[in-house]
Structures are given as C-alpha cells and as structure tokens.
Write an enzyme that holds these catalytic residues in place. Structure first.
Site, PDB file in Angstrom:
ATOM      1  N   GLN A 149       0.796  -1.228   0.000  1.00 21.41           N
ATOM      2  CA  GLN A 149       0.000   0.000   0.000  1.00 21.41           C
ATOM      3  C   GLN A 149       0.827   1.275   0.000  1.00 21.41           C
ATOM      4  O   GLN A 149       0.311   2.351  -0.300  1.00 21.41           O
ATOM      5  CB  GLN A 149      -0.936   0.006   1.200  1.00 21.41           C
ATOM      6  CG  GLN A 149      -0.242   0.081   2.543  1.00 21.41           C
ATOM      7  CD  GLN A 149      -1.207   0.132   3.709  1.00 21.41           C
ATOM      8  OE1 GLN A 149      -2.409   0.295   3.521  1.00 21.41           O
ATOM      9  NE2 GLN A 149      -0.698  -0.025   4.911  1.00 21.41           N
TER      10      GLN A 149
ATOM     11  N   MET B 174       7.335   1.813   1.642  1.00 16.72           N
ATOM     12  CA  MET B 174       7.569   0.573   2.374  1.00 16.72           C
ATOM     13  C   MET B 174       7.927  -0.593   1.459  1.00 16.72           C
ATOM     14  O   MET B 174       7.895  -1.751   1.886  1.00 16.72           O
ATOM     15  CB  MET B 174       6.334   0.229   3.210  1.00 16.72           C
ATOM     16  CG  MET B 174       6.103   1.174   4.370  1.00 16.72           C
ATOM     17  SD  MET B 174       7.474   1.216   5.552  1.00 16.72           S
ATOM     18  CE  MET B 174       7.259  -0.393   6.324  1.00 16.72           C
TER      19      MET B 174
ATOM     20  N   GLY C  88       9.968  -3.295   0.108  1.00 15.89           N
ATOM     21  CA  GLY C  88      11.081  -3.981   0.768  1.00 15.89           C
ATOM     22  C   GLY C  88      10.796  -4.302   2.211  1.00 15.89           C
ATOM     23  O   GLY C  88      11.513  -5.100   2.815  1.00 15.89           O
ATOM     24  N   GLY C  89       9.775  -3.669   2.813  1.00 18.24           N
ATOM     25  CA  GLY C  89       9.393  -3.981   4.182  1.00 18.24           C
ATOM     26  C   GLY C  89       9.950  -3.027   5.217  1.00 18.24           C
ATOM     27  O   GLY C  89      10.732  -2.111   4.921  1.00 18.24           O
TER      28      GLY C  89
ATOM     29  N   HIS D 285      43.308 -13.279  16.226  1.00 16.57           N
ATOM     30  CA  HIS D 285      43.773 -12.281  17.191  1.00 16.57           C
ATOM     31  C   HIS D 285      44.192 -11.032  16.430  1.00 16.57           C
ATOM     32  O   HIS D 285      44.847 -11.125  15.394  1.00 16.57           O
ATOM     33  CB  HIS D 285      44.961 -12.836  17.980  1.00 16.57           C
ATOM     34  CG  HIS D 285      45.535 -11.854  18.954  1.00 16.57           C
ATOM     35  ND1 HIS D 285      44.976 -11.611  20.197  1.00 16.57           N
ATOM     36  CD2 HIS D 285      46.628 -11.050  18.860  1.00 16.57           C
ATOM     37  CE1 HIS D 285      45.702 -10.709  20.828  1.00 16.57           C
ATOM     38  NE2 HIS D 285      46.708 -10.351  20.040  1.00 16.57           N
TER      39      HIS D 285
END
Length: 465
Positions: A44, A48, A50-51, A450
């Site tokens: 909608q 948005m 792609g979420g 390390h």
C-alpha cells in the site's frame, strides 16, 4: 459496505498472493515465481517497498546508531545529525529500488500498489485511488508486519514534539532534550543513539529495574554504559499524561508514589508494537486473531483459514527480520517441499540490542537456567578485565560484560549474554554451538583470530564456577 466490496474494475487469479512487502513475503514471492507460479504482491505504500527492516527499522536505525557512535566531540551535533539522516535516506532509497527491481524483473510477478481488504476466502479487493482490483489465489500469505503501538496515555498522540520510533528518525531540529517513554529494546537503542548525538536523554521505565528479563548483573552493566553516556534512567515510572506545547512537551509521571513532571524538546513513545491488520477484513477470510490482535498460526504458520499463512511480525512471533526469513523457509517447505519443517525446529535464536557497545543474547539466562533445575555453572567477566581479548581496548571502548551459562552435568552451553564491541557477530558463533551441541570445553579450547572479540570465549569459559 456491499457496494464498496462489490464489483471491481479488474480481476486476476494467481497461484500465490502476498499481502505486504516484508522480508518473508517478498522472499516467498520470488521463490514461487522462479518455480513458474503466477504471483501477486500487494503493497500500500511506496515508502515501504522492501518492508519495515530496510525502511523504518533495522537498517535505517542502525545507520543512525553507527554514525552517532563515531561522532567526534568537534562535530557540530545539528550538522552531523542532519548528515546522518541524509545518509540514512540515501541508503534506504537505494535498497527500496533494489527490492523493487528484484521482483519486477520476474515476468510472472504482478506488483500491485494499493490497499488490500479480504472479501472472502483467499479473495481480496485492492483499492488504489479510484481503481479497484479483485485478486483470488490458491494460496495467500499475510505479510503486513507490525506498527508502533498506540498507548493509552492521555495526550500521547503522535505529532508535533511527540514521536514514535519511525517519526523520530526525521526529527528536526535535533532535540536538545529527549524523554523516552519505555525501557525496552527500541527505547534504549534510541536513548543511547541520541545521547551520542549530544541530546540530554531521560528514560522513563515502568520496571523496577532496567531490563527485568535479563540477569541483574547484565542489566546493571547496560545501565552503567547508558549512564556513562549521559542517559538518565528513572525506573518504576508510570507516565500518566503528555502535553505537546508550542515547541516543547511536558510529561507527567508517577514514581515512588509521587507525581513528577519533566519537559523536553521531543518525546519518544516506545511501548511495543501492534499487528498491522486494521482494515484487512480478516474475519471475512476466516482468519482468527488472538487477544493482542496478532494472526493465530500453528507450527507450520497456517492460519485458521485453509490456504492462508501468516509470516513475520503479524503472526505474533519474535519480531526480527531474520525470523521472518525463517518463516519463509517454513512456508516454502509447506508449499514446495516435503512439508516437514516447522517453527518447532528453531533452537537458540539470537538477538542483539544495538547499544554502544551492543548487547547480544541467546538461550537461557542464569535465572532461567536455575529455575529449570539445571546444574548451573557460570563464567562471567567485565570486558575491560579480559586480558586475552584486547580488540575492544584497541577500538577504544572496553565497556561491557561477557557471561556464559553452562550445564555442569553435560558441559552444554545453555545461554550467553555478550555486551561488547562486535558482540552482534560473536553471538552467532555461540548460537551455532548451542544448536549443534558443541561443548563449553570445545569453545574454550578453540583457536580464534587475534585480536578479536571472539577471544573472550577462551578466558571466560576457563573461569566457569
């Protein structure tokens, strides 16, 4: 209602219909399309695509948190924050475009812009402006996610100086003072972030102590780090009202039986999230929700309606994008595999609160392990005291704690809390060890690069008691 949900301008039938462009749903859409299925994905909002993760949650907030953490004292807070927001917006825009193109290039995917509303079983009406489209499908995926919860606090409506976690990302100007209502993950991440942008931050937390679900030593370390960055934490605080003024807000709260008031340039209301199902018409599809409004699913993510699944935040599970991705795997196995995978298969799912340094957790806390009757052994050290892991000192931030909880009877790692530089990476190693039953001794005696943060495992696991 009958006219509005009646005849549509156009009609389509697809094999798979996905409502919402979140992580799990968009991945399922791509998988189904590549297997030759006809797929429709409805979103909608162009903002948005792609979420939530790439637009208002994981990615944009972590950009702002990262940039806040590396800000120098000589950097002007206002200019620096504006530049960070601009960088946020540039990256999220690029990710939206990439997400769109990944599905748009698949010939069998129909991308639909509009508001979806169920009109029956596996049938939705999509409204976009004056146009309507009715889509029926063999399988429907509800993928609408969640939104910031609206609290029942007088005057706490979003607007003006009062924000939720989405609107605060574009606050302008940078608030000199910020009150955060809520001491959960979102509230504390924003509190730490804005403190590093040089805002005076106060957290009003309802709990008797910060992070009541964590062991006391871990929670106190978090509190020490935040206080060290200038954050004021008020525990046992119940906010009763918020008044938005011309340029400042006034917050009234109760603590220790007394009423207090505090003013701030901005207020963040961070009291959880709610399922994004308003107006979806779930009842017409035969989809049941729980008393919190989340879609009820079984271990295979099936709803009460045949052929309808719910993926991601909307199903009430852990609200992490990587859990949504795993939801996708479960549903994909139901639709295209042997149907054996379920959410019951999940073991040792880690999570990170992106403070500076981040707090990462997996498995049981010490308190949980003792209450469940394990023969508990604990290895715990402040990061600054771990001689064998100088990476944090090299990067100039040796704050934090490393804590392991081990079953003395089996030498299995039950859980860990890591708060240190790069803990969001190290926790994945620990989670993998728990899943595959790698012993604490094996982790202790392993060879790590390390200088790295992982080396802390050698020393802390050698100090089990």
């Amino acid at each position: 209602m009958t006219d509005r949900l009646g005849k549509a301008d156009h009609e389509e039938h697809v094999d798979l219909l996905v409502i919402g462009w979140g992580k799990g749903g968009k991945t399922l859409a791509g998988t189904a399309a590549r297997l030759g299925q006809r797929v429709a994905l409805i979103e909608q909002s162009a903002d948005m695509i792609g979420g939530s993760c790439i637009n208002v949650a994981c990615v944009p907030t972590k950009i702002l948190i990262h940039d806040a953490a590396v800000r120098r004292e000589s950097d002007d807070p206002d200019d620096y924050f504006a530049a960070a927001v601009a960088r946020r917006d540039t990256l999220t825009a690029a990710m939206r475009q990439k997400n769109f193109s990944l599905l748009d290039q698949l010939d069998s995917v129909l991308l639909v812009s509009g508001r979806a509303e169920f009109t029956g079983e596996r049938e939705v009406l999509v409204t976009g402006g004056d146009d309507t489209l009715r889509i029926t499908a063999d399988t429907v995926i509800i993928n609408t996610g969640s939104v910031p919860a609206v609290p029942s606090i007088n005057g706490a409506q979003i607007g003006g100086s009062i924000h939720n976690s989405e609107t605060l990302q574009h606050v302008s100007p940078l608030p000199r003072s910020l009150v955060v209502v809520g001491g959960g993950y979102v509230g504390l991440e924003f509190a730490g972030m804005f403190a590093h942008y040089d805002s005076a931050v106060t957290v009003l937390d309802r709990g008797e102590r910060l992070l009541g679900h964590e062991d006391a030593d871990v929670a106190e370390t978090v509190a020490e780090v935040l206080r060290g960055d200038g954050v004021t934490i008020i525990s046992g605080a119940t906010v009763t009202s918020v008044v938005d003024g011309d340029d400042r807000a006034s917050i009234t709260y109760l603590a220790a039986g007394e009423e207090h008031q505090i003013d701030a340039d901005a207020v963040l209301v961070a009291l959880g999230r709610s399922a994004a199902t308003e107006g979806l018409g779930l009842e017409r599809a035969g989809v049941t929700t729980d008393d919190r409004g989340y879609v009820v699913v079984d271990e295979y993510l099936r709803t009460s309606a045949p052929g309808v699944f719910a993926v991601g935040d909307v199903n009430g599970g852990p609200q992490f994008t990587y859990v949504s991705l795993d939801d996708n795997r479960t549903i994909a196995d139901q639709l295209f595999g042997d149907g054996q995978r379920s959410t019951d298969d999940r073991v040792a799912v880690p999570y990170t609160m992106f403070l500076t340094p981040p707090l990462s957790r997996v498995g049981l806390t010490e308190d949980q392990a003792r209450s469940e009757g394990y023969d508990v052994q604990v290895g715990v050290k402040k990061m600054a005291d771990i001689a064998a892991a100088p990476r944090a000192k090299i990067e100039g931030d040796p704050r934090g704690i490393v804590k392991f909880v081990v079953d003395g009877a089996t030498d299995q790692v039950l859980g860990a809390a890591l708060m240190h530089v790069h803990s969001q990476e190290v926790i994945n190693l620990v989670a993998l060890a728990i899943r595959h039953k790698i012993t604490a001794t094996a982790l202790r005696d392993s060879i790590y690069t390390h200088p790295s943060s992982t080396e802390a495992l050698n020393e802390v696991l050698a100090a089990l008691s």
